[in-house]
Design an enzyme around this catalytic site. Sequence first.
Site, mmCIF file in Angstrom:
data_model
loop_
_atom_site.group_PDB
_atom_site.id
_atom_site.type_symbol
_atom_site.label_atom_id
_atom_site.label_comp_id
_atom_site.label_asym_id
_atom_site.label_seq_id
_atom_site.Cartn_x
_atom_site.Cartn_y
_atom_site.Cartn_z
ATOM 1 N N TYR A 61 0.915 -1.142 0.040
ATOM 2 C CA TYR A 61 0.030 0.020 0.024
ATOM 3 C C TYR A 61 0.906 1.083 0.017
ATOM 4 O O TYR A 61 0.511 2.274 -0.426
ATOM 5 C CB TYR A 61 -0.915 0.064 1.123
ATOM 6 C CG TYR A 61 -2.041 -0.698 1.241
ATOM 7 C CD1 TYR A 61 -2.357 -1.681 0.314
ATOM 8 C CD2 TYR A 61 -2.859 -0.746 2.595
ATOM 9 C CE1 TYR A 61 -3.548 -2.358 0.572
ATOM 10 C CE2 TYR A 61 -3.896 -1.641 2.672
ATOM 11 C CZ TYR A 61 -4.394 -2.536 1.682
ATOM 12 O OH TYR A 61 -5.566 -3.284 1.546
ATOM 13 N N CYS A 92 -2.991 -1.514 9.563
ATOM 14 C CA CYS A 92 -2.129 -0.899 8.734
ATOM 15 C C CYS A 92 -2.161 0.557 8.754
ATOM 16 O O CYS A 92 -3.110 1.149 9.043
ATOM 17 C CB CYS A 92 -2.633 -1.542 7.374
ATOM 18 S SG CYS A 92 -1.894 -0.584 5.958
ATOM 19 N N CYS A 203 4.747 1.258 10.909
ATOM 20 C CA CYS A 203 4.298 0.576 9.865
ATOM 21 C C CYS A 203 4.041 -0.794 10.576
ATOM 22 O O CYS A 203 4.989 -1.291 11.496
ATOM 23 C CB CYS A 203 5.060 0.395 8.847
ATOM 24 S SG CYS A 203 4.664 -0.900 7.918
ATOM 25 N N HIS A 205 4.232 -3.761 9.750
ATOM 26 C CA HIS A 205 5.322 -4.694 9.412
ATOM 27 C C HIS A 205 6.622 -4.668 10.283
ATOM 28 O O HIS A 205 7.407 -5.776 10.656
ATOM 29 C CB HIS A 205 5.874 -4.585 8.139
ATOM 30 C CG HIS A 205 4.740 -5.504 7.113
ATOM 31 N ND1 HIS A 205 3.505 -4.656 6.730
ATOM 32 C CD2 HIS A 205 4.801 -6.235 6.185
ATOM 33 C CE1 HIS A 205 2.832 -5.550 5.664
ATOM 34 N NE2 HIS A 205 3.834 -6.393 5.494
HETATM 35 N N1 DGL Z 1 1.729 -2.914 7.261
HETATM 36 C C1 DGL Z 1 1.600 -1.780 6.363
HETATM 37 C C2 DGL Z 1 1.486 -0.329 7.262
HETATM 38 O O1 DGL Z 1 1.401 -0.587 8.442
HETATM 39 C C3 DGL Z 1 1.566 -1.387 5.062
HETATM 40 C C4 DGL Z 1 2.899 -2.009 4.244
HETATM 41 C C5 DGL Z 1 2.488 -1.719 2.917
HETATM 42 O O2 DGL Z 1 1.939 -2.458 2.265
HETATM 43 O O3 DGL Z 1 3.327 -0.852 2.224
HETATM 44 O O4 DGL Z 1 1.326 0.834 6.890
#
Ligand code: DGL
Length: 294
Positions: A61, A92, A203, A205
């Site tokens: 995203y 996210c 993020c 991730h």
């Molecule tokens: N996990 C996601 C976030 O917290 C997005 C990572 C991505 O899709 O770029 O922004």
Amino acid sequence: MSGRANRVWTGGSAILARVGDPRPVGVFDSGVGGLTVLHELRRQLPGERLLYLADLEWFPYGPRPLRDVRHRALDIITHFAELDTKLVVIACNSATAAALNTARERFDIPIVGVIAPGAQAAVEATGNGRIAVISTEATLHSGEYVHAIKEANPGCAVLGRAAPELVSIVEAGDADTIRADGALAPLLDELFAWGADTLVLGCTHYPLLLPSLLRLIGGRSMAVVDSAATTAARVQRIVAVNRLQRDGEDVPPQLAVTAAPRRFLDSARRIFGEELAAPEVVRIGDCGLLAVAP
Ligand code: DGL
């Protein structure tokens, strides 16, 4: 709160409270990152049925325009509404930045994002008021962390940095490797040089990079904050205040993806350290679910 005992107000919309509400909680991210939030939700709300959607068809995203991420997030929330979820967690940061406010205007179910909880945790953690935030480009450009941190304490200084390569590193399963160290080391040096004493993992991730991060921080002093635990705590409060609890035994989360089910399952099993059922593959389109494949 109104005079009727079973009517509760949240965010301007009235919700009829039920006792022992069996409906599931919907949670989504572009990939495996939101599993860090799911993990905490499971720990803090063990009786709830959790549905997790990884939108790998649209991953990542972060580099997309906020408008497109907003559109996609609203389609996913429509999908969850069709599944009769009682609450949605946007696990996210990019989707929270792009869509949380609009989603709350459009849907009656409670919707929780990850930015305000992370910002609050950072403000509580900092000693010198200098907070660094690493995130995707979408989250950085939205300015939402600066707003949320300064809403919690306008006296804090915020340094934002986009680190999109970290998302691919985590999604590829390389979170605790030399590849991750190589991307993180120069970034951390810059944040230390600026004087940050607190680092927000903006993020979902990024918490998977913690082993590498802590190794690189070494003897230096830096509080590392992520929004998983604080978001789960907020969800628990909202569920309790609105009497939405499901009074039942712990059930494993139900996983779904929009693409790449095998790769996702491998990561999910690694993160949870347990066998999980294979994810369902769903298609999300304009106005929600188009079709469901086995
Ligand atoms: N996990 C996601 C976030 O917290 C997005 C990572 C991505 O899709 O770029 O922004």
